[in-house]
Design an enzyme around this catalytic site. Structure first.
Site, PDB file in Angstrom:
ATOM      1  N   ASP A 122       0.804  -1.229   0.000  1.00 36.30           N
ATOM      2  CA  ASP A 122       0.000   0.000   0.000  1.00 36.30           C
ATOM      3  C   ASP A 122       0.834   1.275   0.000  1.00 36.30           C
ATOM      4  OD1 ASP A 122      -2.632  -0.974  -0.138  1.00 36.30           O
ATOM      5  OD2 ASP A 122      -2.503  -1.632   1.939  1.00 36.30           O
ATOM      6  N   ASP A 186      -6.925  -3.729  -5.706  1.00 37.57           N
ATOM      7  CA  ASP A 186      -6.514  -2.455  -5.114  1.00 37.57           C
ATOM      8  C   ASP A 186      -5.069  -2.086  -5.475  1.00 37.57           C
ATOM      9  OD1 ASP A 186      -8.175  -4.295  -3.722  1.00 37.57           O
ATOM     10  OD2 ASP A 186      -8.246  -3.045  -1.946  1.00 37.57           O
TER      11      ASP A 186
END
Ligand code: GLY
Length: 413
Positions: A122, A186
């Site tokens: 991330d 994602d």
């Protein structure tokens, strides 16, 4: 006699039609202006909300959501830590809010520790939404070092056999075993920082990894109708697909709303950097899936999953809507006239609906966040029907994009 009656009748008709057209166009101009005024007052509200939010946190303690009348926070290692400073920077960019910029800088002084974090995919969200924006607005060697170190940390998770970046480390909760490599949709959002790293260093390694990851995802994350799985598990030794499943969606075969939004946004970014038409096509096909889905409500704020049980008696996800709006605005700039207008109109519709009191907090409400009614992870009973930092970030980004695009459209018309 009859002939002159016909002529007079036709002239009257033409006059009525032309009056109607004038009336409509004079109605349209203020409407558009009204919307730009509404965006400015929403940005002003955002400054007030985020000033209020800033009084409740301090560097190292990041706002995450507001639940049961209390602010929920995180540390810098949570995947959302970059959104708060990123939103503050966007607000300063949009309407000059120097105190919020100072707040962003003081949070980034804490956040920079994450540049060496190799345990998460991330880093794009965390470091590019914060330091990427800061460096875009005011190029700075310190930010550039941090971004480059972050890109280096991210590519340590790349596996050349699978040709993808590892999203989550394998664990029972994501149903992957020791020899598996997990990729979630994602992850497309973390690639933008890799393109930046290649532009900055002229080293194509980062670019190549982004392209390989996007290609692998394009092949294995999408169904025939261009909806996507949330999670794909690969065999680390062969790169073969072992399972196509979900963690945050309604079921393995469902279309989780935010996943579709990450997908369209991610492939728009891929096209921006590569100009490869297959990525533009992918983004347009995902947009088509979303916009023609029978479960997409008229206001285009999706339910948390397009296949959620109990539709219409279930939650909407304002964060997915905000991400879609921002992605559609950029997609409209790459698409030919007909499609471009569809994406632009859809983004406008989403933004207008997000600005209604049902979704947009009033001053002092919602713990200082902007958007209400986001869904983080419903199947795992986390963050349901609450504000989310990423909902706010992409909402503000979309408003800025809309204003810029609107100015360009006016100048070109
Ligand atoms: N993992 C990012 C998301 O919940 O969308």
């Amino acid at each position: 006699m009859n002939f002159s009656k016909i002529i007079i009748g036709s002239l009257i008709c033409l006059w009525v039609v032309s009056c109607k057209q004038k009336e409509q166009s004079s109605l349209q101009v203020p409407k558009e202006n009204d919307f730009l005024v509404a965006i400015d007052s929403t940005l002003q509200l955002a400054v007030e909300q985020y000033s209020y939010l800033s009084q409740q946190v301090e560097p190292g303690v990041y706002p995450r959501t507001f639940q049961n009348d209390s602010l929920v926070t995180s540390d810098s290692g949570w995947w959302c830590s970059g959104f708060y400073p990123g939103t503050l920077l966007y607000l300063d960019e949009a309407i000059n809010a120097p105190k919020l910029k100072e707040e962003a800088i003081s949070f980034m002084a804490d956040l920079k520790r994450e540049q060496y974090n190799k345990s998460t995919h991330d880093l794009g969200f965390m470091m590019y939404c914060s330091f990427g924006n800061a460096n875009r607005l005011q190029p700075n060697p310190e930010y550039q070092d941090i971004l480059l170190n972050s890109a280096k940390s991210l590519v340590t998770r790349y596996n050349d056999t699978v040709q993808a970046i590892r999203s989550w480390d394998s664990a029972p909760w994501n149903r992957a075993g020791e020899d598996d490599l997990v990729v979630i949709i994602d992850n497309m959002m973390n690639l933008e920082m890799l393109f930046w790293a290649t532009e900055y260093t002229q080293d194509s390694t980062y670019y190549d990894i982004a392209v390989k990851h996007a290609d692998k995802t394009l092949r294995n994350h999408f169904r025939e109708d261009y909806s996507s799985y949330h999670e794909v598990i690969y065999d680390e030794a062969t790169g073969d697909v072992k399972a196509q499943i979900t963690r945050q969606g309604a079921s393995d075969s469902s279309a989780w709303a935010r996943g579709q939004a990450w997908g369209v946004y991610g492939y728009v970014v891929m096209y921006r950097f590569t100009q490869d038409p297959k990525y533009l096509n992918q983004a347009q096909q995902i947009a088509e899936f979303i916009l023609t889905h029978s479960n997409l409500p008229d206001d285009q704020i999706p339910y948390w999953d397009y296949d959620a049980p109990k539709i219409p008696n279930t939650y909407r996800d304002s964060s997915a809507a905000a991400i879609m709006a921002s992605a559609f605005l950029e997609l409209s700039t790459f698409s030919d006239e007909g499609k471009s207008e569809t994406y632009y109109q859809s983004a406008e519709r989403i933004l207008k609906n997000l600005m209604t009191p049902h979704y947009l907090a009033q001053k002092g409400e919602n713990g200082g966040f902007l958007l209400k009614h986001g869904v983080g992870d419903l199947p795992n009973n986390s963050e349901i029907d609450v504000p989310l930092t990423y909902g706010d970030y992409y909402f503000v980004e979309a408003m800025i994009r809309y204003k810029e695009l609107n100015t360009n459209r006016r100048n070109n018309s």
